[in-house]
Design a protein around this motif. Structure first.
Motif, PDB file in Angstrom:
ATOM      1  N   VAL A 168      89.402 -10.360  54.438  1.00  0.00           N
ATOM      2  CA  VAL A 168      88.502 -10.164  55.445  1.00  0.00           C
ATOM      3  C   VAL A 168      87.870  -8.918  55.409  1.00  0.00           C
ATOM      4  O   VAL A 168      88.449  -7.830  55.044  1.00  0.00           O
ATOM      5  CB  VAL A 168      89.408 -10.102  56.820  1.00  0.00           C
ATOM      6  N   SER A 169      86.642  -8.832  55.703  1.00  0.00           N
ATOM      7  CA  SER A 169      85.742  -7.601  55.465  1.00  0.00           C
ATOM      8  C   SER A 169      85.198  -7.500  56.809  1.00  0.00           C
ATOM      9  O   SER A 169      84.682  -8.370  57.457  1.00  0.00           O
ATOM     10  CB  SER A 169      84.680  -7.943  54.479  1.00  0.00           C
ATOM     11  N   ARG A 170      85.207  -6.114  57.209  1.00  0.00           N
ATOM     12  CA  ARG A 170      84.480  -5.744  58.380  1.00  0.00           C
ATOM     13  C   ARG A 170      83.491  -4.498  58.052  1.00  0.00           C
ATOM     14  O   ARG A 170      83.885  -3.458  57.620  1.00  0.00           O
ATOM     15  CB  ARG A 170      85.663  -5.420  59.326  1.00  0.00           C
ATOM     16  N   ALA A 171      82.421  -4.949  58.637  1.00  0.00           N
ATOM     17  CA  ALA A 171      81.319  -3.512  58.328  1.00  0.00           C
ATOM     18  C   ALA A 171      81.569  -2.454  58.830  1.00  0.00           C
ATOM     19  O   ALA A 171      82.165  -2.610  60.257  1.00  0.00           O
ATOM     20  CB  ALA A 171      79.868  -4.468  58.507  1.00  0.00           C
ATOM     21  N   ILE A 172      81.146  -1.286  58.436  1.00  0.00           N
ATOM     22  CA  ILE A 172      81.379  -0.155  59.286  1.00  0.00           C
ATOM     23  C   ILE A 172      79.926   0.457  59.382  1.00  0.00           C
ATOM     24  O   ILE A 172      79.225   0.469  58.554  1.00  0.00           O
ATOM     25  CB  ILE A 172      81.840   1.012  58.175  1.00  0.00           C
ATOM     26  N   THR A 173      79.722   0.832  60.736  1.00  0.00           N
ATOM     27  CA  THR A 173      78.467   1.267  61.130  1.00  0.00           C
ATOM     28  C   THR A 173      78.318   2.575  61.575  1.00  0.00           C
ATOM     29  O   THR A 173      79.510   3.293  62.166  1.00  0.00           O
ATOM     30  CB  THR A 173      78.147   0.136  62.297  1.00  0.00           C
ATOM     31  N   ASP A 174      77.339   3.108  61.327  1.00  0.00           N
ATOM     32  CA  ASP A 174      77.044   4.564  61.978  1.00  0.00           C
ATOM     33  C   ASP A 174      76.587   4.468  63.537  1.00  0.00           C
ATOM     34  O   ASP A 174      76.543   3.485  64.081  1.00  0.00           O
ATOM     35  CB  ASP A 174      76.109   5.391  61.242  1.00  0.00           C
ATOM     36  N   LYS A 175      76.325   5.611  64.126  1.00  0.00           N
ATOM     37  CA  LYS A 175      75.984   5.678  65.525  1.00  0.00           C
ATOM     38  C   LYS A 175      74.827   4.970  65.923  1.00  0.00           C
ATOM     39  O   LYS A 175      74.340   4.492  66.970  1.00  0.00           O
ATOM     40  CB  LYS A 175      76.014   7.051  66.052  1.00  0.00           C
ATOM     41  N   SER A 176      73.971   4.817  64.868  1.00  0.00           N
ATOM     42  CA  SER A 176      72.660   4.127  65.045  1.00  0.00           C
ATOM     43  C   SER A 176      72.698   2.442  64.954  1.00  0.00           C
ATOM     44  O   SER A 176      71.830   1.643  65.262  1.00  0.00           O
ATOM     45  CB  SER A 176      71.507   4.560  64.234  1.00  0.00           C
ATOM     46  N   GLY A 177      74.226   2.164  64.489  1.00  0.00           N
ATOM     47  CA  GLY A 177      74.351   0.634  64.311  1.00  0.00           C
ATOM     48  C   GLY A 177      74.152   0.099  62.842  1.00  0.00           C
ATOM     49  O   GLY A 177      74.344  -0.862  62.559  1.00  0.00           O
ATOM     50  N   ALA A 178      73.528   0.959  61.919  1.00  0.00           N
ATOM     51  CA  ALA A 178      73.273   0.706  60.629  1.00  0.00           C
ATOM     52  C   ALA A 178      74.539   0.533  59.831  1.00  0.00           C
ATOM     53  O   ALA A 178      75.625   1.253  60.049  1.00  0.00           O
ATOM     54  CB  ALA A 178      72.433   1.634  59.946  1.00  0.00           C
ATOM     55  N   LYS A 179      74.597  -0.514  58.921  1.00  0.00           N
ATOM     56  CA  LYS A 179      75.811  -0.786  58.177  1.00  0.00           C
ATOM     57  C   LYS A 179      75.843   0.105  57.079  1.00  0.00           C
ATOM     58  O   LYS A 179      74.756  -0.137  56.167  1.00  0.00           O
ATOM     59  CB  LYS A 179      75.895  -2.306  57.785  1.00  0.00           C
ATOM     60  N   VAL A 180      76.927   0.944  56.828  1.00  0.00           N
ATOM     61  CA  VAL A 180      76.792   1.987  55.639  1.00  0.00           C
ATOM     62  C   VAL A 180      78.091   1.600  54.822  1.00  0.00           C
ATOM     63  O   VAL A 180      78.279   2.199  53.842  1.00  0.00           O
ATOM     64  CB  VAL A 180      76.921   3.348  56.306  1.00  0.00           C
ATOM     65  N   GLY A 181      78.981   0.696  55.184  1.00  0.00           N
ATOM     66  CA  GLY A 181      80.027   0.352  54.186  1.00  0.00           C
ATOM     67  C   GLY A 181      80.890  -0.595  55.175  1.00  0.00           C
ATOM     68  O   GLY A 181      80.484  -1.347  55.935  1.00  0.00           O
ATOM     69  N   ALA A 182      82.253  -1.069  54.446  1.00  0.00           N
ATOM     70  CA  ALA A 182      82.871  -2.051  54.902  1.00  0.00           C
ATOM     71  C   ALA A 182      84.570  -1.577  54.305  1.00  0.00           C
ATOM     72  O   ALA A 182      84.716  -0.866  53.473  1.00  0.00           O
ATOM     73  CB  ALA A 182      82.562  -3.450  54.236  1.00  0.00           C
TER      74      ALA A 182
END
Length: 508
Positions: A168-182
């Motif tokens: 299972v992969s879950r995306a990591i987002t910054d405060k702007s909502g952009a996906k920067v990792g997982a």
């Protein structure tokens, strides 16, 4: 533990002695699956088998879903919202993913059951909970997490080294909502699949054992019904064929046992009634024989001893008396023969007899009568003596009955053919006598029954229906055969085969 149990089951199955299975099934040898048993197999065992298959499928799907859901809960716990929130908070505080990954992996509590990867937005694996450096991988769940709006991806399948995993992969987002990792959490489910297969094997084995118990216990129960029913069926057939001494052994105190008692009682009552009938026929036949002989004798005396002193009407009346008395006398003789046949008292007086000589003697008497009534008799009999141990009077009775039938069922002016020849059957000598008429014939429906007692194919012709039955019995007592072939409207062929001890030609 489950693997050990599975290995024990498999090893025991391999050690099963097939010979013991064969011995267990010996009791079922020769028992055909037909009739009620076939219906039982289809309707009961078939339904049970279908139910068991459905149960196995439902269990397999259920146990797989249960184990996979458990594994999925564990994997989702590692890649939870709180984990993503942890990275997002650190990013807001100015920490990089790499630093946050190190802190998170060091505090990850499920390292023994799962593997945790922290991945950047280029698909590079920043850190692994296993402590080993991991190169770039094909990660369908990672790609799905970056492409789906909810930022979650799941993958169940094999990775490059052949290992089967649930990831299972879950995306990591910054405060702007952009996906920067997982965050990617993986669990090895190969062991899980082994446990599922072991449970499936256990359930399948249990269902097979239950099915076997149901099948064999019900098979023996069905046999306890079918075998007595077959015995009852065989007994009733023999009773229908005239063997009234048949009795059925009562095996069970149930409905089948009651049926056996009823049939035995019925057979005994029929035998009693049949004996009374035969005794009556025998008694009445003997009682009729003496007055008929007197009537016929005095009728012949008055007819032929005082013709000059009688008027024409009286002479005709006396002729009718003599002829009808003779016909009744023949009928009484048939009844007596029938009585002997029914009671098993029809005995032969065997002496050395020339069969063809008896046939010729019978034909001599018969031909005069046939010509007088307007028939033509054509005879082809070899001048060879055929000697056998036989009853000459009974043989004459056989020949006369067949010839008499040929006359009764033919029209004046037609031909009656008689031919005799010698044949071989199973290295034994037989004389074959064929008698053919050009009469009304016998229908295909009546033909199989013409040798039955009291059966008449043509009710318009006078007769008792006993003659052919008695004739057939006499031939059988001589170890011969009597066969009848006929075409309705064209004629009838009667073939008599009698064994011959010696054949004397002129050279002999």
């Amino acid at each position: 533990m489950l693997n050990t149990f599975k290995d024990n089951i498999i090893s025991k199955l391999k050690r099963i002695n097939l010979e013991s299975v064969k011995q267990a099934l010996t009791g079922l040898k020769g028992y055909k699956v037909e009739g009620i048993t076939r219906r039982w197999l289809i309707s009961i065992i078939g339904v049970i088998a279908v139910v068991f298959v459905i149960v196995f499928i439902v269990f397999s799907v259920g146990i797989k879903n249960y184990y996979y859901d458990t594994a999925r809960d564990i994997v989702n716990a590692g890649a939870s919202n709180s984990a993503v929130q942890y990275f997002r908070n650190n990013l807001d505080d100015g920490y990089s993913i790499e630093r946050s990954a190190s802190d998170y992996v060091s505090s990850y509590s499920e390292k023994n059951r799962t593997t945790l990867w922290i991945i950047d937005n280029d698909g590079n694996i920043i850190l692994s909970s296993s402590g080993f450096e991991v190169g770039k991988q094909n990660m369908p769940d990672y790609n799905e997490a970056f492409s789906e709006p909810n930022g979650i991806g799941e993958y169940i399948g094999r990775i490059e080294n052949g290992e089967k995993i649930m990831a299972v992969s879950r995306a990591i987002t910054d405060k702007s909502g952009a996906k920067v990792g997982a965050i990617r959490v993986m669990s090895d489910i190969a062991q899980l699949d082994n446990q599922i297969r072991t449970l499936q094997l256990i359930v399948a084995l249990v269902l097979i054992i239950i099915m076997g118990i149901i099948y064999f216990s019900n098979r023996f129960f069905i046999r306890s019904i079918i075998i007595p029913v077959k015995e009852i069926n065989d007994a009733t057939k023999r009773i229908a064929q005239g063997n009234l001494e048949v009795r059925i052994e009562k095996q069970y105190n149930d409905e089948i046992g009651d049926l056996s008692d009823s049939i035995n009682t019925m057979a005994a009552e029929i035998a009693t009634a049949d004996k009374m009938k035969n005794d009556f026929i025998s008694t009445i036949s003997h009682e009729l024989r003496t007055p008929l002989t007197s009537i016929k004798g005095w009728g012949e005396t008055l007819t032929y001893g005082n013709q000059n002193n009688m008027d024409e009407l009286t002479q005709k009346g006396l002729h009718v008396i003599v002829n009808e008395a003779g016909r009744l006398e023949g009928f009484v003789e048939e009844l007596l023969d029938f009585s002997r046949l029914q009671s098993g008292r029809m005995n032969l007086r065997l002496v050395k007899t020339d069969i063809l000589a008896e046939l010729e003697e019978t034909l001599f008497t018969f031909t005069e009568r046939a010509i007088r009534e307007g028939y033509k008799v054509k005879v082809n009999i070899p001048e060879i003596a055929s000697v056998a141990m036989a009853d000459p009077n009974r043989l004459k009775q056989v020949f006369m009955n067949i010839l008499d039938n040929a006359l009764k069922y033919s029209r004046p002016g037609s031909n009656i053919f008689v031919k005799a020849e010698f044949i071989k059957k199973d290295d034994n000598d037989f004389v074959k006598i064929a008698i053919v008429d050009q009469g009304v014939g016998i229908s295909a429906e009546d033909l199989p029954h013409v040798k039955d007692k009291f059966y008449k194919a043509n009710v318009s012709v006078k007769g008792s229906g006993i003659g052919l039955a008695v004739t057939n019995e006499i031939v059988n007592l001589h170890n011969g055969t009597l066969d009848i072939d006929s075409i309705e409207g064209k004629g009838t062929l009667v073939t008599i085969c009698l064994p011959v001890d010696e054949i004397y030609t002129e050279q002999n």
